[in-house]
Design a protein around this motif. Structure first.
Motif, mmCIF file in Angstrom:
data_model
loop_
_atom_site.group_PDB
_atom_site.id
_atom_site.type_symbol
_atom_site.label_atom_id
_atom_site.label_comp_id
_atom_site.label_asym_id
_atom_site.label_seq_id
_atom_site.Cartn_x
_atom_site.Cartn_y
_atom_site.Cartn_z
ATOM 1 N N ASP A 1 -55.564 127.437 34.141
ATOM 2 C CA ASP A 1 -55.917 126.840 35.420
ATOM 3 C C ASP A 1 -56.149 127.967 36.423
ATOM 4 O OD1 ASP A 1 -55.830 125.654 37.999
ATOM 5 O OD2 ASP A 1 -54.671 123.968 37.233
ATOM 6 N N SER B 1 -56.490 128.052 39.555
ATOM 7 C CA SER B 1 -55.845 127.925 40.861
ATOM 8 C C SER B 1 -54.420 128.452 40.859
ATOM 9 C CB SER B 1 -55.836 126.455 41.300
ATOM 10 O OG SER B 1 -54.888 125.716 40.550
ATOM 11 N N LEU C 1 -54.077 120.789 36.696
ATOM 12 C CA LEU C 1 -54.858 120.371 35.540
ATOM 13 C C LEU C 1 -53.964 119.856 34.423
ATOM 14 C CD1 LEU C 1 -57.653 123.098 35.232
ATOM 15 C CD2 LEU C 1 -57.832 120.797 36.195
ATOM 16 N N TRP D 1 -61.220 120.844 31.258
ATOM 17 C CA TRP D 1 -61.550 122.154 31.817
ATOM 18 C C TRP D 1 -61.815 123.159 30.699
ATOM 19 C CZ3 TRP D 1 -63.341 124.580 35.818
ATOM 20 C CH2 TRP D 1 -63.082 125.936 36.009
ATOM 21 N N GLU E 1 -63.488 128.898 45.054
ATOM 22 C CA GLU E 1 -63.194 127.965 43.956
ATOM 23 C C GLU E 1 -64.442 127.170 43.570
ATOM 24 O OE1 GLU E 1 -59.150 126.298 43.442
ATOM 25 O OE2 GLU E 1 -59.055 126.484 45.623
ATOM 26 N N TYR F 1 -64.378 122.729 38.882
ATOM 27 C CA TYR F 1 -62.933 122.569 38.699
ATOM 28 C C TYR F 1 -62.454 121.272 39.351
ATOM 29 C CZ TYR F 1 -57.925 123.391 39.521
ATOM 30 O OH TYR F 1 -56.554 123.266 39.584
#
Length: 394
Positions: A56, A58, A63, A72, A157, A161
């Motif tokens: 992930d 972030s 997720l 993803w 970002e 996503y």
């Protein structure tokens, strides 16, 4: 010239001239998913199981917590696959590079400034039009009741996503927005353009979310900013740029390759030529490379002379007692607090626009690199026709 798959739509990347967006020929690369990514079409449709555990980006558990991680990973598996399969490109699978001894591989960081030098326009015009913010960085300026700048938030970002998260779990996307904007109470109507999602599939919700992203108040600056929305700031654009610039162009200086890769690289940008030159240098040195996991562009640093109340500060010091610059989301988001307290100045001037700060903001991409000879044969440049075995599980 290599031909695109028949389902690829020729609007994957855009050029902007004089502040006016216009479509241009797509680079001869796009992630071969069931549906090509465009400004209004999701790219999370995929048919192959992701075998590498892409993380992930972030730095959160959103997720995994909301069961969107496999989606993803499937999207990224397709992106890496198509880039790694480009004939004669030094771009290769990330798991192949991770299997090389640490002593024989390295990482290279490729930095550039966030300010879009190619598009022209005044600071206020660029601040107001996200379509002009084309350097894999976009921002929103938030002002107080008097019109003075209160804060400026930058994001790198990818919308893909958030699209996946919004498709799999409406609760998940709301949780993500709430974590970014404490106290936020986003609604279905704000996020999807409709209140009632009953009976919608994950795929339908993802498309609704992405189609509505420019009108989403949590992204368009009314209440916040969430993700990159300009078409050129996308996962397909980044992977296509790296893959095609990794094909050796003999007879050209590495710095001139950007203008000679069929539209995959835009010479006037700050980002594309830097990335392209770095990729071309690798193939010329008989090295292969890949974008590292977690995928994405990260905020590197703010340059310039910063003062608060006339006293010089280290703007990048995140441990300061009262930091004015906060980087979050695993380096994908940065907020500059301008209002409140003593006056913040940049190079002696009041902070009056996001463009002013973007000209001092450096972002970067990181690639993993190893000698082509150190890779397994199936991952080497020129061996793209060989079958990749089961991916390494990291």
């Amino acid at each position: 010239m290599r031909k695109l798959p028949v389902w690829v739509v020729a609007t994957a990347k855009y050029a902007f001239d004089g502040g006016q967006a216009k479509t241009r020929a797509a680079p001869e690369f796009l992630i071969s998913l069931r549906l090509c990514y465009t400004d209004v079409v999701s790219i999370s449709a995929f048919s192959e199981f992701s075998m590498f555990n892409y993380s992930d980006p972030s730095g959160s558990d959103h997720l995994s917590r909301f069961r969107a991680l496999s989606e993803w990973r499937g999207l990224l598996e397709a992106a890496y696959r198509d880039a790694a399969k480009q004939p004669d490109s030094a771009f290769t699978w990330i798991d192949a590079l991770l299997d090389v001894d640490e002593a024989n591989r390295e990482e290279a960081t490729i930095p550039w400034k966030a300010f879009p030098i190619r598009v022209g326009g005044t600071a206020s015009q660029i601040d107001a039009n996200r379509a002009l913010q084309e350097e894999y960085v976009e921002w929103s300026v938030f002002r107080d009741a008097t019109g003075a700048v209160d804060r400026i938030t930058f994001t790198t970002e990818f919308r893909e996503y958030f699209g996946i998260l919004a498709g799999v779990s409406p609760t998940g996307i709301k949780t993500a927005i709430e974590s970014i904007n404490p106290g936020a109470i986003p609604t279905n109507a704000e996020l999807y353009g409709r209140s009632n999602l009953t009976g919608t599939s994950s795929r339908q919700r993802e498309i609704l979310f992405l189609n509505h992203l420019r009108d989403n108040p949590w992204n368009n600056g009314q209440k916040g900013i969430l993700a990159l929305t300009t078409p050129v700031n996308s996962i397909p654009a980044l992977f296509g740029l790296a893959a095609f610039c990794g094909i050796e162009k003999a007879g050209l200086p590495a710095s001139e390759v950007c203008a000679n890769v069929g539209g995959a690289c835009v010479p006037g940008r700050q980002s594309d030529p830097q990335i392209c030159t770095a990729c071309q240098q690798q193939v010329r040195a008989a090295r292969s490379f890949s974008l590292i996991d977690p995928i994405g562009i990260f905020i590197q640093r703010l340059s310039g002379n910063w003062t608060v109340g006339g006293n010089q500060i280290d703007i990048n010091d995140q441990s300061a007692a009262d930091p004015r610059w906060i980087v979050s989301r695993n380096g994908r988001r940065g907020t500059l607090r301008v209002g409140g307290g003593d006056e913040l100045r940049l190079d002696g001037d009041p902070v009056e626009s996001g463009s002013q700060v973007a000209d001092k903001l450096f972002v970067a991409a990181t690639v993993a690199i190893a000698a082509d000879a150190d890779l397994p044969e199936w991952a080497r440049t020129g061996k793209e026709n060989l079958q990749r075995p089961d991916a390494r599980i990291n």
